[in-house]
Design an enzyme around this catalytic site. Structure first.
Site: not given
Length: 141
Positions: A26, A70, A72, A98, A101, A119
């Protein structure tokens, strides 16, 4: 374990999660995660596309593709397909979880989350705290 010794281990595992995140393809953000139980790493993950998909996380307009997993989620699903159990484990993650998650973290039996960067949306952290999961941020590594 003393608080000082625990902090030493927390920082070491968090540094390892930062390194693991560098494996992500990413471009916008690289996130790494480790699941540790009894001072043993039982799973790892970084954000990216599902197995068998192309290793491009962003579309032509530089938005993250909806199916990117993600870090996690990757670590939790990896441990779920092994003989290990994440019940009672600690999750070390470079970015706070998030909302989605956080639900996976709680359901998987993880009792502690140590993260580095927060975040923009705190609702995942708020959920974990409400659910009784210990949450700790470590900025200075």
């Amino acid at each position: 374990m003393s608080l000082q010794k625990q902090l030493k281990y927390d920082k070491a595992y968090l540094k390892m999660a930062l390194e693991w995140g560098k494996l992500s393809y990413c471009k916008r953000r690289q996130v790494g995660a480790l699941i540790v139980k009894d001072r043993m790493i039982i799973s790892d993950g970084y954000n990216g596309t599902p197995t068998g998909f192309e290793n491009f996380c962003e579309d032509e307009e530089n938005y993250t593709k909806w199916y990117v997993l993600h870090a996690e989620a990757n670590a939790i699903t990896k441990v779920a397909s092994s003989a290990q159990s994440s019940k009672g484990a600690t999750l070390y993650v470079t970015l706070s979880p998030c909302r989605d998650c956080s639900k996976l973290i709680f359901q998987s039996g993880i009792i502690r989350v140590v993260y580095h960067e927060e975040y923009k949306d705190r609702s995942g952290l708020d959920f974990l705290i409400k659910a009784g999961v210990e949450v700790k941020q470590i900025i200075n590594l």
